[in-house]
Design a protein around this motif. Structure first.
Motif, PDB file in Angstrom:
ATOM      1  N   SER A 133       0.829  -1.199   0.000  1.00  0.00           N
ATOM      2  CA  SER A 133       0.000   0.000   0.000  1.00  0.00           C
ATOM      3  C   SER A 133       0.871   1.260   0.000  1.00  0.00           C
ATOM      4  CB  SER A 133      -0.929  -0.009   1.208  1.00  0.00           C
ATOM      5  OG  SER A 133      -0.183  -0.074   2.414  1.00  0.00           O
ATOM      6  N   GLU A 134       1.945   1.271   0.782  1.00  0.00           N
ATOM      7  CA  GLU A 134       2.858   2.406   0.774  1.00  0.00           C
ATOM      8  C   GLU A 134       3.531   2.566  -0.586  1.00  0.00           C
ATOM      9  OE1 GLU A 134       5.679   2.193   3.873  1.00  0.00           O
ATOM     10  OE2 GLU A 134       4.197   2.320   5.501  1.00  0.00           O
ATOM     11  N   ALA A 135       3.872   1.456  -1.203  1.00  0.00           N
ATOM     12  CA  ALA A 135       4.502   1.516  -2.522  1.00  0.00           C
ATOM     13  C   ALA A 135       3.558   2.107  -3.563  1.00  0.00           C
ATOM     14  CB  ALA A 135       4.959   0.120  -2.942  1.00  0.00           C
ATOM     15  N   GLN A 136       2.284   1.713  -3.507  1.00  0.00           N
ATOM     16  CA  GLN A 136       1.314   2.267  -4.445  1.00  0.00           C
ATOM     17  C   GLN A 136       1.098   3.754  -4.220  1.00  0.00           C
ATOM     18  OE1 GLN A 136      -2.237  -0.220  -4.328  1.00  0.00           O
ATOM     19  NE2 GLN A 136      -1.615  -1.155  -6.274  1.00  0.00           N
ATOM     20  N   LEU A 137       1.084   4.168  -2.962  1.00  0.00           N
ATOM     21  CA  LEU A 137       0.957   5.590  -2.682  1.00  0.00           C
ATOM     22  C   LEU A 137       2.166   6.375  -3.183  1.00  0.00           C
ATOM     23  CD1 LEU A 137      -0.529   5.513   0.947  1.00  0.00           C
ATOM     24  CD2 LEU A 137      -1.695   6.185  -1.173  1.00  0.00           C
ATOM     25  N   ALA A 138       3.342   5.773  -3.082  1.00  0.00           N
ATOM     26  CA  ALA A 138       4.550   6.448  -3.564  1.00  0.00           C
ATOM     27  C   ALA A 138       4.546   6.574  -5.085  1.00  0.00           C
ATOM     28  CB  ALA A 138       5.794   5.686  -3.103  1.00  0.00           C
ATOM     29  N   LEU A 139       4.022   5.558  -5.761  1.00  0.00           N
ATOM     30  CA  LEU A 139       3.997   5.600  -7.227  1.00  0.00           C
ATOM     31  C   LEU A 139       2.904   6.524  -7.749  1.00  0.00           C
ATOM     32  CD1 LEU A 139       4.616   1.840  -8.112  1.00  0.00           C
ATOM     33  CD2 LEU A 139       6.230   3.733  -8.275  1.00  0.00           C
ATOM     34  N   GLY A 140       1.786   6.583  -7.053  1.00  0.00           N
ATOM     35  CA  GLY A 140       0.700   7.424  -7.521  1.00  0.00           C
ATOM     36  C   GLY A 140       0.052   6.862  -8.771  1.00  0.00           C
ATOM     37  N   ASP A 141      -0.217   7.740  -9.726  1.00  0.00           N
ATOM     38  CA  ASP A 141      -0.874   7.342 -10.971  1.00  0.00           C
ATOM     39  C   ASP A 141       0.112   7.026 -12.095  1.00  0.00           C
ATOM     40  OD1 ASP A 141      -3.300   7.740  -9.719  1.00  0.00           O
ATOM     41  OD2 ASP A 141      -3.466   9.843 -10.409  1.00  0.00           O
ATOM     42  N   LYS A 142       1.385   6.978 -11.799  1.00  0.00           N
ATOM     43  CA  LYS A 142       2.385   6.704 -12.828  1.00  0.00           C
ATOM     44  C   LYS A 142       2.298   5.237 -13.263  1.00  0.00           C
ATOM     45  CE  LYS A 142       5.603  10.146 -11.014  1.00  0.00           C
ATOM     46  NZ  LYS A 142       6.962  10.386 -10.435  1.00  0.00           N
ATOM     47  N   THR A 143       2.278   5.067 -14.572  1.00  0.00           N
ATOM     48  CA  THR A 143       2.239   3.705 -15.124  1.00  0.00           C
ATOM     49  C   THR A 143       3.655   3.217 -15.379  1.00  0.00           C
ATOM     50  OG1 THR A 143       2.030   4.629 -17.349  1.00  0.00           O
ATOM     51  CG2 THR A 143      -0.009   4.026 -16.202  1.00  0.00           C
ATOM     52  N   SER A 144       3.903   2.029 -14.889  1.00  0.00           N
ATOM     53  CA  SER A 144       5.204   1.388 -15.081  1.00  0.00           C
ATOM     54  C   SER A 144       5.028  -0.094 -14.822  1.00  0.00           C
ATOM     55  CB  SER A 144       6.254   1.984 -14.129  1.00  0.00           C
ATOM     56  OG  SER A 144       5.929   1.697 -12.789  1.00  0.00           O
ATOM     57  N   PRO A 145       5.953  -0.926 -15.239  1.00  0.00           N
ATOM     58  CA  PRO A 145       5.844  -2.360 -14.919  1.00  0.00           C
ATOM     59  C   PRO A 145       5.753  -2.627 -13.424  1.00  0.00           C
ATOM     60  CG  PRO A 145       7.480  -2.007 -16.623  1.00  0.00           C
ATOM     61  CD  PRO A 145       7.076  -0.654 -16.153  1.00  0.00           C
ATOM     62  N   LEU A 146       6.405  -1.792 -12.613  1.00  0.00           N
ATOM     63  CA  LEU A 146       6.344  -2.008 -11.167  1.00  0.00           C
ATOM     64  C   LEU A 146       4.933  -1.780 -10.632  1.00  0.00           C
ATOM     65  CD1 LEU A 146       7.762  -2.661  -8.545  1.00  0.00           C
ATOM     66  CD2 LEU A 146       8.483  -0.257  -8.407  1.00  0.00           C
ATOM     67  N   SER A 147       4.249  -0.780 -11.143  1.00  0.00           N
ATOM     68  CA  SER A 147       2.869  -0.558 -10.699  1.00  0.00           C
ATOM     69  C   SER A 147       1.961  -1.707 -11.114  1.00  0.00           C
ATOM     70  CB  SER A 147       2.354   0.764 -11.273  1.00  0.00           C
ATOM     71  OG  SER A 147       2.338   0.717 -12.693  1.00  0.00           O
ATOM     72  N   MET A 148       2.183  -2.282 -12.291  1.00  0.00           N
ATOM     73  CA  MET A 148       1.398  -3.447 -12.706  1.00  0.00           C
ATOM     74  C   MET A 148       1.692  -4.656 -11.823  1.00  0.00           C
ATOM     75  SD  MET A 148       1.285  -3.222 -16.874  1.00  0.00           S
ATOM     76  CE  MET A 148       3.064  -3.178 -17.088  1.00  0.00           C
ATOM     77  N   LEU A 149       2.955  -4.809 -11.442  1.00  0.00           N
ATOM     78  CA  LEU A 149       3.322  -5.926 -10.568  1.00  0.00           C
ATOM     79  C   LEU A 149       2.666  -5.775  -9.193  1.00  0.00           C
ATOM     80  CD1 LEU A 149       7.100  -6.176 -11.515  1.00  0.00           C
ATOM     81  CD2 LEU A 149       5.350  -7.869 -12.049  1.00  0.00           C
ATOM     82  N   LEU A 150       2.673  -4.571  -8.645  1.00  0.00           N
ATOM     83  CA  LEU A 150       2.035  -4.350  -7.348  1.00  0.00           C
ATOM     84  C   LEU A 150       0.530  -4.572  -7.416  1.00  0.00           C
ATOM     85  CD1 LEU A 150       3.984  -1.179  -6.148  1.00  0.00           C
ATOM     86  CD2 LEU A 150       4.220  -3.526  -5.303  1.00  0.00           C
ATOM     87  N   SER A 151      -0.090  -4.145  -8.510  1.00  0.00           N
ATOM     88  CA  SER A 151      -1.528  -4.374  -8.672  1.00  0.00           C
ATOM     89  C   SER A 151      -1.842  -5.858  -8.739  1.00  0.00           C
ATOM     90  CB  SER A 151      -2.024  -3.666  -9.925  1.00  0.00           C
ATOM     91  OG  SER A 151      -1.822  -2.277  -9.844  1.00  0.00           O
ATOM     92  N   ALA A 152      -1.007  -6.619  -9.447  1.00  0.00           N
ATOM     93  CA  ALA A 152      -1.219  -8.062  -9.526  1.00  0.00           C
ATOM     94  C   ALA A 152      -1.037  -8.722  -8.169  1.00  0.00           C
ATOM     95  CB  ALA A 152      -0.244  -8.666 -10.546  1.00  0.00           C
ATOM     96  N   ALA A 153      -0.059  -8.270  -7.372  1.00  0.00           N
ATOM     97  CA  ALA A 153       0.153  -8.851  -6.042  1.00  0.00           C
ATOM     98  C   ALA A 153      -1.019  -8.548  -5.109  1.00  0.00           C
ATOM     99  CB  ALA A 153       1.458  -8.315  -5.461  1.00  0.00           C
TER     100      ALA A 153
END
Length: 300
Positions: A133-153
């Motif tokens: 949850s902290e990682a998603q807040l740090a990324l915000g709305d930026k699209t990147s492979p890491l954000s997709m990986l966190l969403s999948a997890a």
């Protein structure tokens, strides 16, 4: 006595009268050769001058009139216009292949550079995050492979709520991560097949145009029944132009393909790092949730 003197005088007068018209004739005879000699000299000199003036243009007209103008017209554009329709089609196809190669190079360079910058920035932002949850807040709305990986997890964690097997959750999340990594690899390799095809086939296509052009050149030589360089050179030059264009299209394609192969490999290594970071965050969340449950049971 008087009669003999008269006869002698008469004979002398007759001899003088006969000798007087003969003297001018002998006096005019030496002047005849002097007048005839100048008349014969121009007659002999005129053929020599005429022969020399005719020999000079004949010796210089053949190379200057046939070879030099023919060679001056052998520019790439003129050779393309004079080529056979098959050779023209080969040249146009290879030129289009070269344009495709450089278009892919520019587009892929921009795309890969932006993707690497976004992923590197995302990895720095989540380096100190303690949970997903902290990682998603740090990324915000930026699209990147890491954000997709966190969403999948997070999606897998919600679907596995109530299950006590952490290994099963991690295995399913790792499977989702592998699909995301493969999809990213396919996306980044889009267009590489064109580069490989152009680099492998362009020289052979150009060689086909060269063989076809040389065949037509030999046919033209047989029809003209001459082996003059001015007749042979243009056809062979037109044929070799197809091979030159094939090499111009193939060499950059091979170099660009090898360059992007290395760049994509580096980028996929960064995606693998992002996958590992997301998996570690999921593992922390699972341990934290089980630790909280154990503390609740211990308090009871």
């Amino acid at each position: 006595m008087k009669l003999s003197k008269i006869r002698l005088i008469t004979a002398a007068l007759l001899s003088l009268s006969l000798a007087a018209p003969v003297a001018p004739v002998f006096a005019q005879q030496p002047s005849a050769p002097a007048m005839s000699a100048p008349a014969t000299q121009p007659a002999t000199a005129a053929p020599e001058t005429t022969g020399s003036t005719q020999a000079l243009p004949t010796s210089g007209s053949t190379p200057n009139g046939s070879v030099t103008p023919g060679l001056a017209e052998l520019s790439p554009w003129s050779m393309f216009l004079q080529a056979d329709i098959v050779v023209k089609a080969v040249m146009v196809g290879l030129a289009l292949a070269s344009v495709i190669t450089w278009t892919i190079f520019i587009a892929k360079k921009i795309e890969l550079g932006r993707a690497r910058w976004r992923l590197r920035s995302a990895l720095k932002q989540v380096a100190e995050a303690r949970s997903m949850s902290e990682a998603q807040l740090a990324l915000g709305d930026k699209t990147s492979p890491l954000s997709m990986l966190l969403s999948a997890a997070l999606h897998e964690a919600r679907l596995s709520a109530g299950l006590t097997s952490d290994d099963g959750i991690k295995e399913r999340a790792a499977s989702s991560f592998s699909e995301i990594v493969r999809a990213e690899s396919r996306h980044m390799r889009h267009g590489m097949g064109f580069l490989a095809t152009i680099g492998a086939t362009a020289p052979f296509i150009g060689l086909f145009g060269t063989v076809w052009g040389i065949m037509n050149s030999f046919i033209g030589i047989s029809k003209s029944q001459t082996t003059n360089l001015a007749v042979v050179a243009p056809g062979i030059a037109e044929a070799l132009l197809a091979t030159a264009i094939g090499l111009v299209a193939a060499i950059p394609a091979v170099i660009i393909y090898n360059h992007f192969s290395r760049e994509i490999k580096v980028y996929l290594e960064m995606v693998a790092r992002a996958s590992g970071a997301a998996l570690r965050l999921l593992s922390r969340d699972l341990d934290r949730s089980h630790g909280g449950g154990r503390h609740v049971r211990a308090a009871e």
